[in-house]
Design an enzyme around this catalytic site. Sequence first.
Site, PDB file in Angstrom:
ATOM      1  N   ASP A  79     -30.735 -35.416 109.205  1.00  0.00           N
ATOM      2  CA  ASP A  79     -30.822 -36.834 108.856  1.00  0.00           C
ATOM      3  C   ASP A  79     -30.845 -37.732 110.081  1.00  0.00           C
ATOM      4  OD1 ASP A  79     -30.745 -35.929 106.292  1.00  0.00           O
ATOM      5  OD2 ASP A  79     -29.164 -37.278 105.625  1.00  0.00           O
ATOM      6  N   CYS A 120     -24.972 -28.898 107.381  1.00  0.00           N
ATOM      7  CA  CYS A 120     -25.261 -30.323 107.551  1.00  0.00           C
ATOM      8  C   CYS A 120     -25.926 -30.952 106.333  1.00  0.00           C
ATOM      9  CB  CYS A 120     -26.153 -30.527 108.777  1.00  0.00           C
ATOM     10  SG  CYS A 120     -25.352 -30.073 110.333  1.00  0.00           S
ATOM     11  N   ASP A 121     -25.686 -32.245 106.204  1.00  0.00           N
ATOM     12  CA  ASP A 121     -26.442 -33.158 105.369  1.00  0.00           C
ATOM     13  C   ASP A 121     -26.691 -32.621 103.961  1.00  0.00           C
ATOM     14  OD1 ASP A 121     -26.443 -35.046 107.443  1.00  0.00           O
ATOM     15  OD2 ASP A 121     -28.098 -34.048 108.420  1.00  0.00           O
ATOM     16  N   LYS A 122     -27.960 -32.500 103.529  1.00  0.00           N
ATOM     17  CA  LYS A 122     -28.273 -32.131 102.143  1.00  0.00           C
ATOM     18  C   LYS A 122     -28.190 -30.634 101.906  1.00  0.00           C
ATOM     19  CE  LYS A 122     -28.836 -36.323 102.164  1.00  0.00           C
ATOM     20  NZ  LYS A 122     -28.246 -36.293 103.500  1.00  0.00           N
ATOM     21  N   CYS A 193     -22.115 -33.024 113.076  1.00  0.00           N
ATOM     22  CA  CYS A 193     -21.656 -34.172 113.864  1.00  0.00           C
ATOM     23  C   CYS A 193     -20.176 -34.448 113.622  1.00  0.00           C
ATOM     24  CB  CYS A 193     -22.497 -35.396 113.551  1.00  0.00           C
ATOM     25  SG  CYS A 193     -24.204 -35.220 114.129  1.00  0.00           S
ATOM     26  N   GLU A 451     -31.481 -43.387 104.054  1.00  0.00           N
ATOM     27  CA  GLU A 451     -30.218 -43.856 104.621  1.00  0.00           C
ATOM     28  C   GLU A 451     -30.474 -45.074 105.502  1.00  0.00           C
ATOM     29  OE1 GLU A 451     -28.320 -40.632 106.620  1.00  0.00           O
ATOM     30  OE2 GLU A 451     -27.595 -39.733 104.761  1.00  0.00           O
ATOM     31  N   SER A 477     -25.802 -43.479 105.792  1.00  0.00           N
ATOM     32  CA  SER A 477     -25.305 -42.331 106.530  1.00  0.00           C
ATOM     33  C   SER A 477     -23.791 -42.316 106.452  1.00  0.00           C
ATOM     34  CB  SER A 477     -25.747 -42.431 107.991  1.00  0.00           C
ATOM     35  OG  SER A 477     -24.988 -41.580 108.808  1.00  0.00           O
TER      36      SER A 477
END
Length: 563
Positions: A79, A120-122, A193, A451, A477
């Site tokens: 992302d 991570c993310d999705k 992150c 985002e 985000s």
Amino acid sequence: MMRSDEIKKGYNRAPHRSLLRATGLKDEDFDKPFIGVANSFIELIPGHYFLNKVAEVIKNEIRANGCVPFEFNTIGVDDGIAMGHDGMLYSLPSREIIANSIETVMNAHKLDAMIAIPNCDKIVPGMIMGALRVDVPTVFVSGGPMAAGHMDDGTPIDLATVFEGVGEYEAGEITEETLAEMECNACPSGGSCSGMFTANSMNTLMEAMGIALPGNGTILALTPERTELYKKAARRICEIAKSEAAEREKFRMRNILNENAVRNAFAVDMAMGGSSNTVLHMLAIAKEAEVDFNLEDINMISKRVSHIAKISPSLTTVHMEDINTAGGVSSVMHEMHKRGDDILIDNPTITGESLYERIKDARILDTNIIHTIDNPFSEVGGLAILYGNLAEQGAVIKTAGITGDRAFTGTAVCFDSQDEAIEGILSGKVKAGNVVVIRYEGPKGGPGMQEMLSPTSLIMGMGLGDKVALITDGRFSGATRGASIGHVSPEAAEGGLIGLLEDGDEIHLDVDNYILEAKLTFEEIAERKDKFKPVVKPLKSKWLRQYRALVTNASNGAVLEAE
């Protein structure tokens, strides 16, 4: 009998075995459980570029424990890299591809159990959704969080620092050299992150749901401790896969991720101030688990659960490694349990323990990082759902990230896309006292629900963070902070009131009373509806056209539903 016997037992499965022998299987392997190793290795994503090596550790451990591993991969979108351009249109849709790919591989090949390696993310929610469809015993073990970065003077930083640094540079607050220092130091290692952004929020919630081992959300990537966690996860899935059928049944995905697990996830989310994206993903996960859960339930949990752990971006000096040192997610849950119904402790976990057995010996080791229940950052949770004529079906705000007043009234400045908003912010169109409205960025309108980290970071970096609010039918985000309200439903593309707003309209939000409304009369709204024609963005992408046709709005988790 094992599920995989359907592809490996009997004379009529000789062709199937022939193909499997071509991959290296021997006679003795056909009596062992087949374990799917669902990886998400991709060189583009800092949290995933090393997962090929993680999978080797896991597969070796599976073989050593009497099972046969089969690794396969899902896709992934970073992302942060997709942010601020049309690449972000693909981020949320990738969740559905990931879920579909898990379902496809596991069911096409009748594998007995699965170990999933997201980060991570999705990728995390996508893998969970797919695992719920397959409904075999599944252990999740994520790649692990990144260490925090540091400026040359020792100040801790992370990716959110760099995004806000762009706004600070635009405003003349920092030099190009300082921005470059941020850029080169914010992400010092592999891993998700380092703040309580979406990835680490979801990796943390997997502990609360009981589908991952303790430490999954906080033990740093690329450390010996993380490697041992991978091995433990591999051993555990083998123990389950080799057990009797009645025992295996206990650990099917839906028997672990049940209604109480969903409620525990949201409770921990509130206690730790997770990303607003968790609302979207947990609603989607609840639907896959066939659990009746909605936005009203979230507010009920938020009112009950205190916010006791504040992590970047809400508190920029604290990162996941600090939470780990302070006792981890188990210590947060143990502290929550002191008040009784904050956490449902009798729920099972994939390790075979109840949640209570898992957390009973955990303790907070640093009360400056994880507060006690008697000294919370806030008496209510870190997320809230707002309602009103602007959000009849709800909107989400990360209350943990609010830097100014919790009630705000301002005048609308409207933009029909994120790109328009960024241009307007940079050109000085947005002033103190404004409410920035970014619409046609919802699941259908975007499509893909981009985002809004770039506009929110610019607002923060330009010193407007406590002077303006932002509302959108898109999302944010996990690195976003400030009075940022997303997931407005119904979205503009559905004819929601956000699409009828005009520059200068007065908008009122009150977080403590869960209100988001435009100060318009019924007559004014009716008159605008009569003239309203929603913006329909042209799309070349066949996949995004398919997605737009099938996706539901954010109040339903933005899941795909076919007629």
